[in-house]
Enzyme design. Structure first.
Site, PDB file in Angstrom:
ATOM      1  N   TYR A  30      25.790  43.114  53.400  1.00 17.71           N
ATOM      2  CA  TYR A  30      26.138  42.154  52.349  1.00 17.71           C
ATOM      3  C   TYR A  30      27.590  42.355  51.923  1.00 17.71           C
ATOM      4  CZ  TYR A  30      26.059  39.595  47.934  1.00 17.71           C
ATOM      5  OH  TYR A  30      26.346  38.729  46.910  1.00 17.71           O
ATOM      6  N   VAL A  84      33.265  40.891  42.254  1.00 14.44           N
ATOM      7  CA  VAL A  84      32.315  41.005  43.370  1.00 14.44           C
ATOM      8  C   VAL A  84      30.914  40.835  42.803  1.00 14.44           C
ATOM      9  CG1 VAL A  84      31.404  42.481  45.194  1.00 14.44           C
ATOM     10  CG2 VAL A  84      33.849  42.574  44.635  1.00 14.44           C
ATOM     11  N   GLY A  85      30.147  39.953  43.377  1.00 12.17           N
ATOM     12  CA  GLY A  85      28.777  39.741  42.925  1.00 12.17           C
ATOM     13  C   GLY A  85      27.845  40.843  43.410  1.00 12.17           C
ATOM     14  N   SER A 112      32.598  39.690  37.607  1.00 10.90           N
ATOM     15  CA  SER A 112      31.957  38.462  38.079  1.00 10.90           C
ATOM     16  C   SER A 112      30.790  38.080  37.178  1.00 10.90           C
ATOM     17  CB  SER A 112      31.444  38.655  39.510  1.00 10.90           C
ATOM     18  OG  SER A 112      30.636  37.570  39.915  1.00 10.90           O
ATOM     19  N   HIS A 281      37.661  33.668  49.333  1.00 16.63           N
ATOM     20  CA  HIS A 281      36.398  34.347  49.019  1.00 16.63           C
ATOM     21  C   HIS A 281      36.124  35.475  50.000  1.00 16.63           C
ATOM     22  CE1 HIS A 281      33.259  33.675  45.982  1.00 16.63           C
ATOM     23  NE2 HIS A 281      32.436  34.276  46.811  1.00 16.63           N
ATOM     24  N   VAL A 315      43.418  42.193  51.961  1.00 17.22           N
ATOM     25  CA  VAL A 315      44.296  43.329  51.663  1.00 17.22           C
ATOM     26  C   VAL A 315      43.497  44.624  51.790  1.00 17.22           C
ATOM     27  CG1 VAL A 315      45.831  44.367  49.958  1.00 17.22           C
ATOM     28  CG2 VAL A 315      45.633  41.866  50.102  1.00 17.22           C
TER      29      VAL A 315
END
Length: 382
Positions: A30, A84-85, A112, A281, A315
Site C-alpha cells: 500500500y 499520507v492516508g 491528511s 499523488h 523526491v
C-alpha cells in the site's frame, strides 16, 4: 549531532529495504505502490534525477544555510512531510511519530483528512504548528465543521487536494483487499502473524481508524459499511464553485495540491490560492501522466511571482531536493521517504530521515559552493 544518526541506514533505499522486512506485505505494498503498471511512480524520481547542477569552486563563499521562509515562517530546511492516508495501517502510530519529529526539527507536517490521527491530537503534539490537507466533503456542513476544527486548533496552512477525482486503479491494493470498500482476507492475517513487532505495536496503539472523521461515523460500522460511507462522504471533483466557500471560510494561507498543468496553476491564481503543490499523488493516480518535474519547470517562470510554488512526488534524497529547488521550487515535500523511515525504525524513523536529508542537502550545497537555498537556481545546468 542532536540525534544519534543510525549509520546502518544512511539512505532512503536502505530504510525502504528494512521497512519491507518489518511490515506485513499488504501494508508495505500500500505504501510502496503506484497505480496500473507503476510507471509514473518511477518516472517521477528518474526525471528529477536528470536535473544537473554546476559547481563554481573558485569564489569566496560561506557555510550552506538551509533555512527557508515559507508563508511568513522560517523553517530549518526546505522540505516537509507530505499528507499520507492510513499511516497507522502501514506502521502503528506513524502520524504521531512524524508530527513530533517535524515539530522538533521545525519542518512542516501535513495531516491528511484520511489518516489515523485526529486534527486535535496532531495540534496538541505540534502546538498548532501543522498543515491540514482537506479531502473535500460532499456535504457543506461537514466541510464547515472540519475547517472550524482545523482553525480552532491553530493550523498554519490549509491544503486542498484536487488530484483525486476518482480512485486510481491499484492492482496490488485490489488483491490485498485495501481498495474501497476494504476487506481483510486470510492472506493478510497470515502476513500479520509473520511480523510480530508490527502486530505488537498495533495491539499497543489500537486498530487504526480515520480518527479525524470518527465523530461523524456511526458506531459499529463494518469494514464494508465504512468503505461505502467514505465513498459517499467525499467528493474528489473540484471546481470554482466548490472552492469558493473554502476560500471564503478559511482566513489563513490556502494551498492547492495536485497541480499538474499550467491551466490549473492559472485557475489557482484566479481562485485566490496562496500557493500550489505540483504533485501527481506520488504516481498513484495517473500512470499515463507526466512526472512532477516537467510541469514544475513550465509553471515556475509564469507563476512564481503570483504563487508560492512547491513540489511533492518523486523526491527521495538531499540531492533530489537540491535538483527540485534549482528548477525554481520554493519548497519540497515527501511522503513515502518518511514512511519508509518509520517502517524501518519506528519511533526513531522520522528523526533519521530528517537528519539524513539535512546532511545530504548540505553536502550538495557546499559542494557546488551555494550559500543559500534560494540561490540554487544559479547552479542549474540548463
Amino acid at each position: 549531532m542532536a540525534f544519534p544518526f543510525n549509520t546502518e541506514y544512511p539512505s532512503i533505499e536502505s530504510l525502504r529495504e528494512r521497512a519491507q522486512k518489518r511490515m506485513p506485505k499488504f501494508a508495505f505494498e500500500y505504501l510502496d505502490g503506484g497505480c496500473n503498471e507503476n510507471i509514473n511512480i518511477k518516472r517521477n524520481t528518474d526525471e528529477i534525477r536528470q536535473v544537473q547542477l554546476k559547481p563554481t569552486y573558485l569564489k569566496n563563499y560561506g557555510n550552506a544555510n538551509l533555512k527557508t521562509e515559507l508563508f511568513g515562517k522560517t523553517y530549518s530546511v526546505p522540505f516537509g512531510i507530505s499528507p499520507v492516508g492510513l499511516q497507522g495501517l502501514m506502521w502503528p502510530n506513524a502520524p504521531e511519530i512524524l508530527a513530533k519529529a517535524a515539530f522538533k526539527h521545525n519542518i512542516p507536517f501535513v495531516l491528511s483528512t484520511v489518516t489515523t490521527s485526529s486534527i486535535e491530537r496532531i495540534a496538541e503534539l505540534t502546538e498548532g504548528n501543522y498543515w491540514f490537507q482537506l479531502y473535500n466533503p460532499a456535504e457543506d456542513w461537514l466541510r464547515k465543521d472540519i475547517l472550524s476544527r482545523a482553525e480552532e486548533s491553530g493550523c498554519d496552512v490549509l491544503v486542498v487536494l484536487c488530484d483525486v477525482p476518482t480512485f486510481g486503479y491499484r492492482p496490488k491494493e485490489i488483491r490485498n483487499g485495501l481498495a474501497m470498500p476494504p476487506q481483510m482476507n486470510m492472506r493478510n492475517v497470515f502476513q500479520v502473524l509473520g511480523k510480530p513487532r508490527w502486530a505488537m505495536e498495533t495491539l499497543k496503539h489500537g486498530q487504526p481508524n480515520f480518527a479525524t472523521m470518527e465523530k461523524y461515523m456511526e458506531n459499529g460500522m463494518s469494514i464494508k459499511q465504512l468503505g461505502k460511507w467514505m465513498n459517499a462522504t467525499f467528493s474528489g471533483r473540484l471546481n470554482a464553485e466548490k472552492i469558493k466557500p473554502i476560500r471564503d471560510q478559511w482566513k489563513g494561507k490556502l494551498v492547492l495540491k495536485g497541480v499538474a498543468s499550467e491551466a490549473d496553476a492559472e485557475e489557482a491564481v484566479k481562485l485566490g490560492f496562496d500557493g500550489i503543490i505540483v504533485s501527481n499523488h506520488g504516481g498513484r493516480q495517473l500512470d499515463a501522466g507526466e512526472s512532477t518535474i516537467k510541469p514544475l519547470k513550465e509553471i515556475v517562470p509564469k507563476y512564481k511571482d503570483k504563487l508560492t510554488v512547491m513540489l511533492d512526488s518523486g523526491v527521495r534524497s538531499g540531492p533530489d531536493i537540491a535538483r527540485v529547488m534549482s528548477c525554481g521550487a520554493d519548497f519540497t515535500f515527501m511522503g513515502r521517504s518518511f514512511m519508509y523511515g518509520v517502517g524501518a525504525l519506528g519511533e526513531k524513523g522520522g528523526d533519521q530521515v530528517i537528519e539524513m536529508l539535512k546532511m545530504q542537502l548540505q553536502q550538495v550545497m557546499e559542494q557546488v559552493c551555494c550559500e543559500n537555498v534560494k540561490d540554487l537556481p544559479n547552479y542549474l545546468v540548463k
